[in-house]
Every structure is written in C-alpha cells, then in structure tokens.
Design a protein around this motif. Structure first.
Motif, PDB file in Angstrom:
ATOM      1  N   ARG A   1       8.440 -20.094 -14.871  1.00 41.00           N
ATOM      2  CA  ARG A   1       7.112 -20.525 -14.449  1.00 41.00           C
ATOM      3  C   ARG A   1       6.057 -19.652 -15.116  1.00 41.00           C
ATOM      4  NH1 ARG A   1       4.552 -21.365  -8.327  1.00 41.00           N
ATOM      5  NH2 ARG A   1       2.465 -21.918  -9.082  1.00 41.00           N
ATOM      6  N   ALA A   2       4.956 -20.270 -15.488  1.00 38.57           N
ATOM      7  CA  ALA A   2       3.817 -19.541 -16.048  1.00 38.57           C
ATOM      8  C   ALA A   2       2.890 -19.091 -14.924  1.00 38.57           C
ATOM      9  CB  ALA A   2       3.063 -20.423 -17.028  1.00 38.57           C
ATOM     10  N   PHE A   3       2.346 -17.892 -15.068  1.00 37.35           N
ATOM     11  CA  PHE A   3       1.427 -17.334 -14.081  1.00 37.35           C
ATOM     12  C   PHE A   3       0.168 -16.844 -14.794  1.00 37.35           C
ATOM     13  CE2 PHE A   3       5.688 -16.769 -12.324  1.00 37.35           C
ATOM     14  CZ  PHE A   3       5.548 -17.352 -11.080  1.00 37.35           C
ATOM     15  N   ASP A   4      -0.952 -16.901 -14.086  1.00 35.95           N
ATOM     16  CA  ASP A   4      -2.238 -16.585 -14.688  1.00 35.95           C
ATOM     17  C   ASP A   4      -2.556 -15.102 -14.742  1.00 35.95           C
ATOM     18  OD1 ASP A   4      -2.858 -19.264 -15.146  1.00 35.95           O
ATOM     19  OD2 ASP A   4      -3.765 -19.510 -13.162  1.00 35.95           O
ATOM     20  N   SER A   5      -1.811 -14.288 -14.011  1.00 38.66           N
ATOM     21  CA  SER A   5      -2.261 -12.906 -13.885  1.00 38.66           C
ATOM     22  C   SER A   5      -1.128 -11.922 -13.639  1.00 38.66           C
ATOM     23  CB  SER A   5      -3.273 -12.810 -12.724  1.00 38.66           C
ATOM     24  OG  SER A   5      -3.686 -11.486 -12.515  1.00 38.66           O
ATOM     25  N   ALA A   6      -1.195 -10.789 -14.344  1.00 40.33           N
ATOM     26  CA  ALA A   6      -0.503  -9.533 -14.013  1.00 40.33           C
ATOM     27  C   ALA A   6       1.012  -9.523 -14.162  1.00 40.33           C
ATOM     28  CB  ALA A   6      -0.874  -9.072 -12.600  1.00 40.33           C
ATOM     29  N   VAL A   7       1.646 -10.608 -14.601  1.00 40.48           N
ATOM     30  CA  VAL A   7       3.106 -10.581 -14.655  1.00 40.48           C
ATOM     31  C   VAL A   7       3.637  -9.589 -15.688  1.00 40.48           C
ATOM     32  CG1 VAL A   7       3.443 -12.903 -13.741  1.00 40.48           C
ATOM     33  CG2 VAL A   7       3.142 -12.582 -16.213  1.00 40.48           C
ATOM     34  N   THR A   8       2.829  -9.231 -16.671  1.00 42.52           N
ATOM     35  CA  THR A   8       3.290  -8.273 -17.675  1.00 42.52           C
ATOM     36  C   THR A   8       3.226  -6.833 -17.188  1.00 42.52           C
ATOM     37  OG1 THR A   8       1.089  -8.100 -18.685  1.00 42.52           O
ATOM     38  CG2 THR A   8       2.574  -9.804 -19.552  1.00 42.52           C
ATOM     39  N   VAL A   9       2.550  -6.600 -16.064  1.00 41.08           N
ATOM     40  CA  VAL A   9       2.378  -5.224 -15.577  1.00 41.08           C
ATOM     41  C   VAL A   9       2.696  -5.071 -14.098  1.00 41.08           C
ATOM     42  CG1 VAL A   9       0.664  -4.536 -17.315  1.00 41.08           C
ATOM     43  CG2 VAL A   9      -0.078  -5.713 -15.230  1.00 41.08           C
ATOM     44  N   ALA A  10       3.160  -6.119 -13.444  1.00 40.53           N
ATOM     45  CA  ALA A  10       3.339  -6.098 -11.993  1.00 40.53           C
ATOM     46  C   ALA A  10       4.517  -5.229 -11.575  1.00 40.53           C
ATOM     47  CB  ALA A  10       3.534  -7.517 -11.469  1.00 40.53           C
ATOM     48  N   ASP A  11       4.389  -4.651 -10.375  1.00 36.12           N
ATOM     49  CA  ASP A  11       5.494  -3.912  -9.766  1.00 36.12           C
ATOM     50  C   ASP A  11       6.411  -4.834  -8.978  1.00 36.12           C
ATOM     51  OD1 ASP A  11       4.678  -1.111 -10.447  1.00 36.12           O
ATOM     52  OD2 ASP A  11       2.901  -1.710  -9.303  1.00 36.12           O
TER      53      ASP A  11
ATOM     54  N   ALA B   1       0.825  -1.206   0.000  1.00 29.48           N
ATOM     55  CA  ALA B   1       0.000   0.000   0.000  1.00 29.48           C
ATOM     56  C   ALA B   1       0.857   1.252   0.000  1.00 29.48           C
ATOM     57  CB  ALA B   1      -0.923  -0.011   1.209  1.00 29.48           C
ATOM     58  N   ALA B   2       1.928   1.244   0.800  1.00 31.27           N
ATOM     59  CA  ALA B   2       2.788   2.420   0.901  1.00 31.27           C
ATOM     60  C   ALA B   2       3.480   2.730  -0.428  1.00 31.27           C
ATOM     61  CB  ALA B   2       3.822   2.215   2.001  1.00 31.27           C
ATOM     62  N   GLU B   3       3.889   1.678  -1.144  1.00 24.64           N
ATOM     63  CA  GLU B   3       4.625   1.860  -2.395  1.00 24.64           C
ATOM     64  C   GLU B   3       3.706   1.928  -3.613  1.00 24.64           C
ATOM     65  OE1 GLU B   3       7.692   2.466  -2.452  1.00 24.64           O
ATOM     66  OE2 GLU B   3       8.443   1.795  -0.505  1.00 24.64           O
ATOM     67  N   GLY B   4       2.445   1.575  -3.440  1.00 28.85           N
ATOM     68  CA  GLY B   4       1.529   1.569  -4.580  1.00 28.85           C
ATOM     69  C   GLY B   4       1.788   0.433  -5.534  1.00 28.85           C
ATOM     70  N   TRP B   5       2.242  -0.714  -5.029  1.00 27.77           N
ATOM     71  CA  TRP B   5       2.579  -1.836  -5.894  1.00 27.77           C
ATOM     72  C   TRP B   5       1.334  -2.581  -6.361  1.00 27.77           C
ATOM     73  CZ3 TRP B   5       6.688  -4.113  -2.056  1.00 27.77           C
ATOM     74  CH2 TRP B   5       7.893  -3.401  -2.194  1.00 27.77           C
ATOM     75  N   LEU B   6       1.474  -3.197  -7.540  1.00 25.57           N
ATOM     76  CA  LEU B   6       0.567  -4.245  -7.977  1.00 25.57           C
ATOM     77  C   LEU B   6       1.363  -5.542  -7.961  1.00 25.57           C
ATOM     78  CD1 LEU B   6      -2.334  -4.826  -9.282  1.00 25.57           C
ATOM     79  CD2 LEU B   6      -0.999  -5.165 -11.373  1.00 25.57           C
ATOM     80  N   LEU B   7       0.828  -6.570  -7.300  1.00 31.86           N
ATOM     81  CA  LEU B   7       1.541  -7.829  -7.126  1.00 31.86           C
ATOM     82  C   LEU B   7       1.069  -8.879  -8.120  1.00 31.86           C
ATOM     83  CD1 LEU B   7       1.409  -8.092  -3.227  1.00 31.86           C
ATOM     84  CD2 LEU B   7       3.271  -7.151  -4.627  1.00 31.86           C
ATOM     85  N   ALA B   8       2.002  -9.736  -8.508  1.00 29.85           N
ATOM     86  CA  ALA B   8       1.685 -10.903  -9.325  1.00 29.85           C
ATOM     87  C   ALA B   8       2.513 -12.064  -8.814  1.00 29.85           C
ATOM     88  CB  ALA B   8       1.982 -10.641 -10.798  1.00 29.85           C
TER      89      ALA B   8
ATOM     90  N   VAL C   1       9.466 -15.665  -1.802  1.00 30.98           N
ATOM     91  CA  VAL C   1      10.378 -14.535  -1.968  1.00 30.98           C
ATOM     92  C   VAL C   1       9.717 -13.429  -2.787  1.00 30.98           C
ATOM     93  CG1 VAL C   1      12.364 -16.079  -1.831  1.00 30.98           C
ATOM     94  CG2 VAL C   1      11.456 -15.453  -4.069  1.00 30.98           C
ATOM     95  N   LEU C   2      10.223 -12.227  -2.587  1.00 32.33           N
ATOM     96  CA  LEU C   2       9.741 -11.050  -3.306  1.00 32.33           C
ATOM     97  C   LEU C   2      10.803 -10.639  -4.328  1.00 32.33           C
ATOM     98  CD1 LEU C   2       7.358  -8.901  -3.178  1.00 32.33           C
ATOM     99  CD2 LEU C   2       8.992  -7.487  -1.920  1.00 32.33           C
ATOM    100  N   VAL C   3      10.377 -10.415  -5.579  1.00 33.11           N
ATOM    101  CA  VAL C   3      11.310 -10.120  -6.667  1.00 33.11           C
ATOM    102  C   VAL C   3      10.843  -8.884  -7.422  1.00 33.11           C
ATOM    103  CG1 VAL C   3      12.379 -11.007  -8.783  1.00 33.11           C
ATOM    104  CG2 VAL C   3      11.844 -12.579  -6.912  1.00 33.11           C
ATOM    105  N   ASP C   4      11.797  -8.040  -7.784  1.00 36.42           N
ATOM    106  CA  ASP C   4      11.514  -6.881  -8.625  1.00 36.42           C
ATOM    107  C   ASP C   4      11.621  -7.316 -10.090  1.00 36.42           C
ATOM    108  OD1 ASP C   4      11.348  -4.510  -9.991  1.00 36.42           O
ATOM    109  OD2 ASP C   4      12.853  -3.456  -8.789  1.00 36.42           O
ATOM    110  N   PRO C   5      10.530  -7.272 -10.850  1.00 40.07           N
ATOM    111  CA  PRO C   5      10.587  -7.730 -12.244  1.00 40.07           C
ATOM    112  C   PRO C   5      11.422  -6.829 -13.145  1.00 40.07           C
ATOM    113  CG  PRO C   5       8.449  -6.753 -11.773  1.00 40.07           C
ATOM    114  CD  PRO C   5       9.177  -6.837 -10.460  1.00 40.07           C
ATOM    115  N   ALA C   6      11.812  -5.657 -12.642  1.00 42.28           N
ATOM    116  CA  ALA C   6      12.665  -4.776 -13.445  1.00 42.28           C
ATOM    117  C   ALA C   6      14.118  -5.221 -13.434  1.00 42.28           C
ATOM    118  CB  ALA C   6      12.560  -3.343 -12.920  1.00 42.28           C
TER     119      ALA C   6
END
Length: 413
Positions: free
Chosen positions: A163-173, A125-132, A190-195
């Motif tokens: 790994r394949a994921f069903d949602s949001a990996v193309t736009v996730a923070d 919430a603090a960072e405004g992330w969208l998770l996938a 674990v938490l990973v930065d997709p950038a």
C-alpha cells in the motif's frame, strides 16, 4: 527507538517551542525541498522539540510524558510549522491523527476493543515513536487487493500486501495500518514494526510537491501480527461504526486543512517580505500591489475563519466522547468538508497569484531565490490538495443542507 524531549506543558512555553522550530525550519526550507531527501533531519528536530508527544496526556503509570494538548492546539502547531515547511506540517499531522487511534477504537469505558495493548498515544509518547500509516481503507482508485491477514499457525496473524502512504513511512518507528482478514469484510487495525525483515519500503520518487513528507509504498510479506498488536476493529458496514469512532478520519482531514492554511499563510508572509525588500523606501506606493495584497490577505482570513470554526466544533465533538450522536457527527463532517473546500481552493489560488507578485523581485539574500524559490509553496499546496474532490464535497454538503442526508458524509473520500 527514537528519543525525544518531554513536551512542554506551559502554553506560553509550547508556543515559543513551536515558533522557534518553525523559524529554524524556514531557514533552509528551500534547500531541503530541492534536495528532496528522506526527512530524517526534520524528524530529529521534531523529536528534540518534543512535539510528537504533544497530544498525549502525562501518565506516569504508562511512562507517557506528553503535553496533553487538545485538537485546537495541535492544529495551531501544525499550521505554524506548515507556514515554514508544509512537508513537516503534513508529516506531523498524520502522526497526530494516528496517535489517537486507540481513543477511537477502545469503545465506551469498560468495553475496550484492543486486546492487550496499552493506549497507543501513551505508548507512543513513552517510546518516542513517530507513527505512519492510515486507518482508512485505501481509495478505490488504488490498484490491488490492499492488505490482507491470514491466521498464523501459532496464533495471531500474518500480514501481506502493499500500500502507498502519503507520509513518514521512510522514517517511521511504527506503522498503523488496516488489513482485511480472509473471509470477513471487517478491517483490523494493527501496529507493525517497519524494522521487521518482512517489511520493505520504497520512497515515492519525483513528487511535484510535499517532497519531504517521507511518502512511499510499503510491502508486507508474511509479517507476524500478534494479538497484542491488534488495536481494534472497523466494521465493514459503515452504519455499524460508532459516531465517535467515525470522527477519526475527520481529525486527519482537519489537521491537513491547517497544513494547507499554513502553506498559504507562509507564502503570503514571505512574499510580503520580498516585496518590501524590493522597495524599501516606500513599499506601499504601487496601488495595484496594494490591491493584490488586500485580496490575498482577505482570502487567507476567510479560509482561516472557516477552518477555525470547524476546529472549534470538532474539538467540542471530541470532548463529547462516546455519547456523540449520528446527527452531531454529520454536522461536524459538513463543517470539515466546507473547511477543506474553501482552504484547498484558496491555498492553490493564493500561492499561484503570489508567484506573479514576486516573479521579478530580487532574492532576499545571496544564494536564495526570490521569485524562483516561491514555486515550492504552489507545488506543496497543489500536491496536498491533489486527491481532494471539491465537487464531491460540495455535493455532499448540498445533499445534507437540502435533504438532511449524511450517508456520503460518513465516508472519508
């Protein structure tokens, strides 16, 4: 980092926000479905409405600015958005489930599992992330060894695999994923930065339905995972998983039940509008049309009743927290499995029948589809439920009812 408006805290206000966003999404849902682009615009609309922070309690110390909604309220929001656009509903459902990851892994008060990372929902919430991502292991049908972790020279881990994921990996923070360290059967979350340059994403192509969820395959190549980005551990032995932790997959499954329910209700409401427009003088003159709508409305009410019962029960289970027992968790799993079975079946059947009801109806407005545009509801319902195994769910429910067994109910698939 994404930006978002603070989620509204007044219940009347948030309902209006969700309703206005649903109305906005419905206007161009058909055109966006046909385009099948990455859901960047859709995510921006969600962020502007403040909905990604909806489940997070306000916590000035951590910078969180959430609404603090419970699961029942989140399910209601997901359901209403899914009636307008099932893809957006599914995207938000996955985000909500993932945002609670730390809650399920922290352990009882005073026994925090994560090493140095603030609770994920507050940070999100603090960072405004969208998770996938996903916190469950990949299904056995998926080829390959999954994601693995090896020790890094300077501490922490290196993440590899695909790994394949069903949602949001193309736009996730941020991505939340599970990986197996070499030499152990336990999974680390674990938490990973997709950038990061070691992360590459390939969007899923030519999906039958739910085309705007941002689904895709992610490849990780020697991606550093510091110890501070380890959210917790899932034991390989499912019997060693705390009953409260084992609610995590049920939360996602129930949210997706409301996506399916929303798709069915949205299709039914739009079909009604089309049939009314087709015969404005007396839309109720055809007894066969009345019979069809009576059957479909009853099916939708039945699915909603089963889903709402499961929602109320799981909401209470979440409030129980770490004192939740094994038997209580099994009872909740039965209710969620029943909701999945009934709602998935009725969503596909209802959206199929609606195609027949509107097949010859004229479009509501120039440039919009009448019958042809309604195939998106069926495609979305079918794609959403494609991986479900109704016979497996029914077998597990029967085994629990007849024998009191809940071994299979501990699994997510």
């Amino acid at each position: 980092m994404s930006t978002q408006r603070t989620a509204p805290r007044d219940d009347t206000l948030w309902r209006r926000v969700v309703r206005e966003l649903a109305d906005d999404l419905a206007v161009d849902a058909q055109d966006r479905d046909r385009a099948g682009a990455a859901p960047s615009d859709e995510v921006e609309r969600l962020q502007e409405a403040g909905l990604p922070a909806f489940l997070t309690a306000s916590d000035p110390a951590s910078g969180g600015g959430g609404h603090g909604a419970d699961l029942r309220t989140a399910c209601s929001a997901v359901r209403e958005l899914s009636a307008a656009d099932g893809s957006v509903g599914e995207l938000l459902a996955h985000h909500y489930a993932l945002s609670w990851t730390s809650r399920f892994l922290d352990g009882p008060p005073g026994r925090r599992a994560a090493e140095a990372f603030p609770r994920l929902d507050a940070r999100t919430a603090a960072e405004g992330w969208l998770l996938a991502g996903a916190t469950e292991p990949p299904p056995p049908s998926d080829a390959g060894p999954g994601l693995t972790l090896t020790r890094a020279d300077r501490g922490g881990w290196l993440l590899d695999g695909r790994r394949a994921f069903d949602s949001a990996v193309t736009v996730a923070d941020r991505l939340v994923v599970t990986a197996r360290p070499a030499g152990t059967g336990d999974l680390l979350v674990v938490l990973v930065d997709p950038a990061h340059p070691g992360v590459s994403v390939r969007a899923a192509a030519d999906r039958v339905g739910q085309r705007l969820t941002g689904a895709g395959t992610v490849v990780f190549e020697h991606v550093p995972v510091p110890r501070a980005r380890i959210l917790g551990t899932l034991p390989a032995d499912e019997h060693a998983v705390a009953p409260f932790t084992a609610l995590a997959p049920l939360v996602l499954r129930l949210l997706l039940v409301h996506v399916a329910l929303g798709i069915a209700e949205g299709a039914l409401a739009e079909a009604r509008d089309v049939n009314r427009a087709d015969a404005p003088a007396d839309p109720g003159d055809d007894p066969y049309l009345l019979l069809s709508y009576g059957e479909l409305a009853t099916a939708a009410h039945t699915a909603a009743a089963v889903a709402e019962r499961a929602t109320d029960a799981l909401t209470r289970g979440l409030r129980t927290g770490w004192t939740l027992g094994v038997e209580e968790r099994a009872d909740l799993a039965v209710l969620v499995a029943a909701a999945e079975t009934v709602t998935g079946r009725e969503a596909v059947r209802l959206t199929t029948r609606i195609l027949e009801l509107v097949e010859d109806a004229p479009p509501l407005a120039p440039g919009t589809g009448g019958g042809p545009g309604f195939d998106r509801f069926w495609r979305n319902a079918r794609a959403l439920t494609a991986r479900a195994r109704p016979s497996h769910r029914l077998r597990d429910i029967g085994d629990h009812y007849l024998n009191g067994s809940h071994a299979r109910l501990a699994r997510s698939a």
